[in-house]
Design a protein around this motif. Sequence first.
Motif, PDB file in Angstrom:
ATOM      1  N   LEU A   1       8.599  -0.854   0.571  1.00  0.00           N
ATOM      2  CA  LEU A   1       9.326  -0.344   1.736  1.00  0.00           C
ATOM      3  C   LEU A   1      10.599   0.378   1.325  1.00  0.00           C
ATOM      4  CD1 LEU A   1       8.950  -3.209   4.357  1.00  0.00           C
ATOM      5  CD2 LEU A   1       8.380  -0.798   4.724  1.00  0.00           C
ATOM      6  N   ALA A   2      11.291  -0.149   0.330  1.00  0.00           N
ATOM      7  CA  ALA A   2      12.527   0.480  -0.119  1.00  0.00           C
ATOM      8  C   ALA A   2      12.262   1.876  -0.673  1.00  0.00           C
ATOM      9  CB  ALA A   2      13.206  -0.397  -1.165  1.00  0.00           C
ATOM     10  N   HIS A   3      11.217   2.013  -1.479  1.00  0.00           N
ATOM     11  CA  HIS A   3      10.878   3.337  -2.023  1.00  0.00           C
ATOM     12  C   HIS A   3      10.447   4.284  -0.903  1.00  0.00           C
ATOM     13  CE1 HIS A   3      11.153   2.898  -6.406  1.00  0.00           C
ATOM     14  NE2 HIS A   3      10.809   1.635  -6.222  1.00  0.00           N
ATOM     15  N   ALA A   4       9.636   3.789   0.022  1.00  0.00           N
ATOM     16  CA  ALA A   4       9.187   4.643   1.120  1.00  0.00           C
ATOM     17  C   ALA A   4      10.374   5.118   1.961  1.00  0.00           C
ATOM     18  CB  ALA A   4       8.182   3.895   1.985  1.00  0.00           C
ATOM     19  N   ARG A   5      11.293   4.214   2.235  1.00  0.00           N
ATOM     20  CA  ARG A   5      12.465   4.590   3.041  1.00  0.00           C
ATOM     21  C   ARG A   5      13.349   5.589   2.311  1.00  0.00           C
ATOM     22  NH1 ARG A   5      12.827  -1.444   5.421  1.00  0.00           N
ATOM     23  NH2 ARG A   5      12.126  -0.958   7.542  1.00  0.00           N
ATOM     24  N   GLU A   6      13.436   5.466   0.992  1.00  0.00           N
ATOM     25  CA  GLU A   6      14.212   6.439   0.232  1.00  0.00           C
ATOM     26  C   GLU A   6      13.562   7.815   0.304  1.00  0.00           C
ATOM     27  OE1 GLU A   6      16.987   8.372  -1.966  1.00  0.00           O
ATOM     28  OE2 GLU A   6      17.095   6.409  -0.963  1.00  0.00           O
ATOM     29  N   ARG A   7      12.222   7.879   0.275  1.00  0.00           N
ATOM     30  CA  ARG A   7      11.542   9.165   0.408  1.00  0.00           C
ATOM     31  C   ARG A   7      11.765   9.757   1.796  1.00  0.00           C
ATOM     32  NH1 ARG A   7      10.884   7.358  -4.145  1.00  0.00           N
ATOM     33  NH2 ARG A   7      12.977   8.230  -4.139  1.00  0.00           N
ATOM     34  N   VAL A   8      11.775   8.912   2.817  1.00  0.00           N
ATOM     35  CA  VAL A   8      12.052   9.383   4.182  1.00  0.00           C
ATOM     36  C   VAL A   8      13.483   9.887   4.280  1.00  0.00           C
ATOM     37  CG1 VAL A   8      12.335   8.633   6.583  1.00  0.00           C
ATOM     38  CG2 VAL A   8      10.303   7.961   5.293  1.00  0.00           C
ATOM     39  N   ARG A   9      14.405   9.133   3.720  1.00  0.00           N
ATOM     40  CA  ARG A   9      15.818   9.536   3.781  1.00  0.00           C
ATOM     41  C   ARG A   9      16.041  10.881   3.091  1.00  0.00           C
ATOM     42  NH1 ARG A   9      19.900  10.402   1.059  1.00  0.00           N
ATOM     43  NH2 ARG A   9      18.790   9.963  -0.881  1.00  0.00           N
ATOM     44  N   ALA A  10      15.391  11.065   1.945  1.00  0.00           N
ATOM     45  CA  ALA A  10      15.590  12.291   1.187  1.00  0.00           C
ATOM     46  C   ALA A  10      14.945  13.508   1.853  1.00  0.00           C
ATOM     47  CB  ALA A  10      15.043  12.125  -0.227  1.00  0.00           C
ATOM     48  N   SER A  11      13.827  13.276   2.552  1.00  0.00           N
ATOM     49  CA  SER A  11      13.079  14.406   3.125  1.00  0.00           C
ATOM     50  C   SER A  11      13.336  14.609   4.607  1.00  0.00           C
ATOM     51  CB  SER A  11      11.578  14.191   2.915  1.00  0.00           C
ATOM     52  OG  SER A  11      11.130  13.052   3.645  1.00  0.00           O
ATOM     53  N   GLY A  12      13.752  13.561   5.306  1.00  0.00           N
ATOM     54  CA  GLY A  12      13.914  13.632   6.749  1.00  0.00           C
ATOM     55  C   GLY A  12      12.594  13.667   7.501  1.00  0.00           C
ATOM     56  N   LYS A  13      11.506  13.246   6.825  1.00  0.00           N
ATOM     57  CA  LYS A  13      10.166  13.310   7.432  1.00  0.00           C
ATOM     58  C   LYS A  13       9.575  11.907   7.601  1.00  0.00           C
ATOM     59  CE  LYS A  13      10.385  17.752   7.299  1.00  0.00           C
ATOM     60  NZ  LYS A  13      10.634  18.513   8.557  1.00  0.00           N
ATOM     61  N   PRO A  14       8.749  11.724   8.630  1.00  0.00           N
ATOM     62  CA  PRO A  14       8.021  10.462   8.754  1.00  0.00           C
ATOM     63  C   PRO A  14       7.088  10.270   7.557  1.00  0.00           C
ATOM     64  CG  PRO A  14       7.827  11.779  10.757  1.00  0.00           C
ATOM     65  CD  PRO A  14       8.414  12.666   9.724  1.00  0.00           C
ATOM     66  N   LEU A  15       6.676   9.018   7.342  1.00  0.00           N
ATOM     67  CA  LEU A  15       5.833   8.710   6.188  1.00  0.00           C
ATOM     68  C   LEU A  15       4.749   7.723   6.590  1.00  0.00           C
ATOM     69  CD1 LEU A  15       6.899   8.116   2.536  1.00  0.00           C
ATOM     70  CD2 LEU A  15       5.495   6.384   3.671  1.00  0.00           C
ATOM     71  N   VAL A  16       3.526   8.031   6.202  1.00  0.00           N
ATOM     72  CA  VAL A  16       2.380   7.133   6.367  1.00  0.00           C
ATOM     73  C   VAL A  16       2.049   6.554   4.998  1.00  0.00           C
ATOM     74  CG1 VAL A  16      -0.087   7.019   6.852  1.00  0.00           C
ATOM     75  CG2 VAL A  16       1.417   8.323   8.367  1.00  0.00           C
ATOM     76  N   TYR A  17       2.016   5.216   4.904  1.00  0.00           N
ATOM     77  CA  TYR A  17       1.670   4.533   3.656  1.00  0.00           C
ATOM     78  C   TYR A  17       0.377   3.779   3.912  1.00  0.00           C
ATOM     79  CZ  TYR A  17       2.178   1.401  -0.407  1.00  0.00           C
ATOM     80  OH  TYR A  17       1.990   0.710  -1.576  1.00  0.00           O
ATOM     81  N   LEU A  18      -0.724   4.274   3.343  1.00  0.00           N
ATOM     82  CA  LEU A  18      -2.039   3.668   3.547  1.00  0.00           C
ATOM     83  C   LEU A  18      -2.510   3.028   2.249  1.00  0.00           C
ATOM     84  CD1 LEU A  18      -4.540   3.128   5.300  1.00  0.00           C
ATOM     85  CD2 LEU A  18      -5.426   5.345   4.552  1.00  0.00           C
ATOM     86  N   ASN A  19      -2.678   1.723   2.265  1.00  0.00           N
ATOM     87  CA  ASN A  19      -3.057   0.989   1.058  1.00  0.00           C
ATOM     88  C   ASN A  19      -4.475   0.445   1.172  1.00  0.00           C
ATOM     89  OD1 ASN A  19      -2.662  -0.118  -1.493  1.00  0.00           O
ATOM     90  ND2 ASN A  19      -1.754  -2.004  -0.707  1.00  0.00           N
TER      91      ASN A  19
END
Length: 577
Positions: A189-207
């Motif tokens: 979650l921390a990595h995903a949120r950092e990618r969102v913060r840097a890009s300003g875009k929503p993120l879908v994480y499908l595992n």
Amino acid sequence: MTAAKGVLRLALIQANPTVGAIEANLALALKHCESNRDADLVVFPECFASGYPLEDLVLRPGFLSRLTRAIDGFADAVRKLGGPAVLIGAPVAGTELPYNAAYFITPDGTVRAVLKTELPNVDVFDERRVFAQGQDPKPLDLKGWRLGAMICEDMWHGRVTRALADELVDILIVINGSPFEVDKMPVRLAHARERVRASGKPLVYLNMVGGQDELVLDGGSFVLDAEGEIVAQMPAFAEATLRLELTRIRSWAENGSIEIDNIEQAQGEIVPYPDSLESIYAACTLGLRDYIEKNGFPQAMLGVSGGLDSALVAALAVDAIGPDRVVGVMMPTRFTGHESLELAEDLFRRLGCRHGVAPIGAMFDAYEKTLDEIGPGLMGTRPSNAARSMASENFQPRTRGALLMALSNAYGGLVLSTGNKSEMSVGYATLYGDMCGGFNPIKDLYKTTAFELCRWRNQNHRDWMRGGRDPIPQGIIDRPPTAELKPDQTDEAALGSYEVLDTILRLLIEHLLEPAEALRQAERQLGITLDPAYVKRIASLVKSAEYKRRQAPPGIKLTGRPFGKGWRYPMTNRASL
């Protein structure tokens, strides 16, 4: 000023493929496409078509050729279906090594591949051995949307996200084959949120979800909005489908925004990830179930001693495949106490599994007699009393192991080993005895955690469990652990307190500390003074037991440094641990 709207409907498929079952995996994918025909895009996890991880299987040209043909057939089926578009993970052939890729298949059957650029080469992963590094991905265009697709490790590094953000993507979609590890979910979650913060875009994480050898892919997929908040989360350790709509709103005065709504899943919008003990138990159960089912074993069998470890493995096996497919065997000798027999019988009654008592005294005596008859003449000397006593102790678990393996040969089934990580660390187990078997679901579980897990299981019952409530007798949890190979034997007399032992082992193994530093940190953590000689002895045992661990059956990865692919230590070694 008038706002322009655009809607994109996604179906996220958190499913359980099987490595090498290409046609079956793609048939499952097609069923999901058919049941989500009103979606614009159906998304599947990393390497879903082939299963994951593939290891050296992906290097075989015949396997890649078969996969390529199957993907072509799948794309044709999507075209005939008239959509939806599909994003599905699968390897693609390269000049030297193949690529880990995501196939983007449009409703007209057009196929494009996005290549994984960041290849993990730590812990259990060795992707640089089998995959070539791809170039930074470009956006995928669908119905006026620009989709930024990434594959697993790509999300853990900011470079790939920056490249996609520079291409003005609307959303980041990450497909994953990420294995379970204790307390790993907050890191994702921390990595995903950092990618969102840097890009300003929503993120879908499908595992992906499911067991594959020693790994358990734990699902727990989630969706973050542009502020990094979780707006949807799928269950862990279970197959699930999540439907959602993306609505893009743009005006002349704004750069625009994306709303995520109309979220549909049977469990509700957000299914919290389970706590530590529940996630460990669920991972062990799922990993064991899939190892049994995907390898076609009709049943599982294990030796039950009246002790904690075998009771826990028996409960896991019943929860994984049901009591009618689990066989427990109690194999007493003259050192086995009445309490052990009574506790084993109580465990069998609670679990409802098939069981029996098979005294091994006569077989044990025959081994002893033969050794004493042939040994002195063959070896030219007599053993010391200590060495002869050790041989006698080890005869007992080896006799039990031979009987279990004979049952497996005669009747079919998987023999389960029941040694915990504390024992495997210091070699407190008998090679070709209690270490024998085809799989060990608690191989990466320290003894103190095994105690906690037994208490947790007695206090909790979940719908996915196939066993009943309160399955482990309290007497098994309360009694001092003992191998019962000689009179008045206890584990802690040989190894010390498990609380102290496991603290030191975690520092030596998980944190790779030298014995002196492990001593200092253990004393701080426990608030007691320890004997430096004890810590040195434990470190020496860990080093000298490597030859045993190399011959142990596979087991489920739970920690950051399991004894398996994630632990590579030389057996012949003049250095200290």
